[in-house]
Design a protein around this motif. Structure first.
Motif, PDB file in Angstrom:
ATOM      1  N   GLU A  16      18.330  51.805 -76.184  1.00  0.00           N
ATOM      2  CA  GLU A  16      17.363  52.884 -76.381  1.00  0.00           C
ATOM      3  C   GLU A  16      15.962  52.499 -75.922  1.00  0.00           C
ATOM      4  N   VAL A  17      15.643  51.225 -76.053  1.00  0.00           N
ATOM      5  CA  VAL A  17      14.294  50.746 -75.726  1.00  0.00           C
ATOM      6  C   VAL A  17      14.062  50.691 -74.211  1.00  0.00           C
ATOM      7  N   VAL A  18      15.099  50.346 -73.454  1.00  0.00           N
ATOM      8  CA  VAL A  18      14.929  50.130 -72.015  1.00  0.00           C
ATOM      9  C   VAL A  18      14.310  51.332 -71.294  1.00  0.00           C
ATOM     10  N   PRO A  19      14.766  52.580 -71.501  1.00  0.00           N
ATOM     11  CA  PRO A  19      14.129  53.697 -70.795  1.00  0.00           C
ATOM     12  C   PRO A  19      12.655  53.869 -71.137  1.00  0.00           C
ATOM     13  N   VAL A  20      12.280  53.517 -72.375  1.00  0.00           N
ATOM     14  CA  VAL A  20      10.866  53.597 -72.753  1.00  0.00           C
ATOM     15  C   VAL A  20      10.055  52.580 -71.959  1.00  0.00           C
ATOM     16  N   ILE A  21      10.609  51.401 -71.791  1.00  0.00           N
ATOM     17  CA  ILE A  21       9.921  50.387 -70.972  1.00  0.00           C
ATOM     18  C   ILE A  21       9.800  50.863 -69.531  1.00  0.00           C
ATOM     19  N   ARG A  22      10.892  51.413 -68.986  1.00  0.00           N
ATOM     20  CA  ARG A  22      10.875  51.865 -67.591  1.00  0.00           C
ATOM     21  C   ARG A  22       9.781  52.888 -67.336  1.00  0.00           C
ATOM     22  N   SER A  23       9.496  53.715 -68.344  1.00  0.00           N
ATOM     23  CA  SER A  23       8.498  54.774 -68.172  1.00  0.00           C
ATOM     24  C   SER A  23       7.068  54.290 -68.349  1.00  0.00           C
ATOM     25  N   SER A  24       6.897  53.023 -68.710  1.00  0.00           N
ATOM     26  CA  SER A  24       5.566  52.492 -68.993  1.00  0.00           C
ATOM     27  C   SER A  24       4.906  51.959 -67.722  1.00  0.00           C
ATOM     28  N   SER A  25       3.634  52.263 -67.562  1.00  0.00           N
ATOM     29  CA  SER A  25       2.889  51.732 -66.414  1.00  0.00           C
ATOM     30  C   SER A  25       2.780  50.218 -66.493  1.00  0.00           C
ATOM     31  N   LYS A  26       2.847  49.653 -67.692  1.00  0.00           N
ATOM     32  CA  LYS A  26       2.772  48.198 -67.847  1.00  0.00           C
ATOM     33  C   LYS A  26       3.960  47.497 -67.212  1.00  0.00           C
ATOM     34  N   ALA A  27       5.061  48.238 -67.043  1.00  0.00           N
ATOM     35  CA  ALA A  27       6.279  47.656 -66.488  1.00  0.00           C
ATOM     36  C   ALA A  27       6.436  47.929 -64.998  1.00  0.00           C
ATOM     37  N   ALA A  28       5.426  48.508 -64.382  1.00  0.00           N
ATOM     38  CA  ALA A  28       5.516  48.840 -62.958  1.00  0.00           C
ATOM     39  C   ALA A  28       5.842  47.602 -62.129  1.00  0.00           C
ATOM     40  N   GLY A  29       6.856  47.711 -61.298  1.00  0.00           N
ATOM     41  CA  GLY A  29       7.250  46.618 -60.419  1.00  0.00           C
ATOM     42  C   GLY A  29       8.065  45.533 -61.082  1.00  0.00           C
ATOM     43  N   ALA A  30       8.351  45.663 -62.364  1.00  0.00           N
ATOM     44  CA  ALA A  30       9.102  44.629 -63.078  1.00  0.00           C
ATOM     45  C   ALA A  30      10.597  44.912 -63.034  1.00  0.00           C
ATOM     46  N   GLN A  31      11.383  43.850 -63.054  1.00  0.00           N
ATOM     47  CA  GLN A  31      12.815  43.998 -63.274  1.00  0.00           C
ATOM     48  C   GLN A  31      13.061  43.883 -64.776  1.00  0.00           C
ATOM     49  N   ILE A  32      13.803  44.836 -65.321  1.00  0.00           N
ATOM     50  CA  ILE A  32      14.143  44.833 -66.743  1.00  0.00           C
ATOM     51  C   ILE A  32      15.567  44.327 -66.890  1.00  0.00           C
ATOM     52  N   VAL A  33      15.744  43.327 -67.748  1.00  0.00           N
ATOM     53  CA  VAL A  33      17.057  42.734 -67.969  1.00  0.00           C
ATOM     54  C   VAL A  33      17.315  42.661 -69.469  1.00  0.00           C
ATOM     55  N   PHE A  34      18.582  42.566 -69.826  1.00  0.00           N
ATOM     56  CA  PHE A  34      18.949  42.295 -71.204  1.00  0.00           C
ATOM     57  C   PHE A  34      19.124  40.791 -71.388  1.00  0.00           C
TER      58      PHE A  34
END
Length: 215
Positions: A16-34
């Motif tokens: 549930e948290v991952v889509p919130v991170i994806r929508s954040s400008s702070k995460a721009a250009g980052a790869q999100i992993v578990f």
């Protein structure tokens, strides 16, 4: 990889948290992993790879950070200490549609999911989880590693100690400046409970009005 954000915990809340991170400008250009140490969990999950802790540490990245999406407060503390020892900072997750008022102080590693409200003059500790539609009203003091499940209603002048868990739809009545309502360290407030008086440390309360659940 330039920037990697690790979501520690690949279970339901982490997903549930991952889509919130994806929508954040702070995460721009980052790869999100578990990040998950369970050998039974294999990736990718919803398009994001899954690494165990040592694999995550070994990733070739110029910048790593972690958000701990695990409800158990004691486990969250252990993992926060693990990240600190490894020199990996916490990533704060804040949905774009939360509301925050004046004089809000909040520690590192928070997760504020969609439709959370923090009104005014609030102090919150490390690694706080506030799930969807929860609110914290004026003059509340919340400790470290506290969890709010969805729809928690925390009214004004409530003091919540470290490691408390507040269940879905629970209502914490308003205290007063000279006598705040207090929730003790490690206490659990059951789903839908209506808390009208102080809760001792380490107990579970349920019902309306909330009473201690006898074991």
């Amino acid at each position: 990889m330039n920037k990697v954000i690790g979501v520690y915990g690949a279970s339901g809340f982490g997903r549930e948290v991952v889509p919130v991170i994806r929508s954040s400008s702070k995460a721009a250009g980052a790869q999100i992993v578990f990040v998950d140490d369970s050998a039974s969990i294999a990736g990718p999950i919803n398009g994001h790879p899954v690494y165990q802790w040592l694999e995550f540490l070994a990733l070739n990245s110029s910048e790593k950070s972690v958000v701990i999406a695990i409800a158990d407060a004691r486990v969250r503390l252990l993992l926060a200490d693990r990240c600190r020892e490894a020199g990996i900072p916490m990533f704060d997750v804040t949905a774009s549609n939360i509301f925050t008022g004046d004089d809000i102080q909040i520690g590192e590693g928070c997760i504020l999911q969609p439709f959370v409200t923090l009104t005014s003059n609030i102090v919150i500790g490390r690694c706080f989880h506030a799930n969807i539609y929860s609110y914290v009203a004026h003059d509340c003091r919340i400790g470290d590693f506290v969890t709010f499940a969805p729809g928690v209603m925390c009214n004004g002048n409530v003091h919540i100690a470290d490691h408390a868990y507040i269940g879905t739809g629970a209502v914490l009545r308003q205290g007063s400046p000279d006598k705040p309502l207090t929730i003790g360290e490690g206490a659990t407030i059951g789903m839908g409970a209506v808390v009208t008086k102080d809760v001792p440390p380490g107990v579970t309360v349920v019902g309306n009005p909330a009473r201690i659940l006898e074991k």
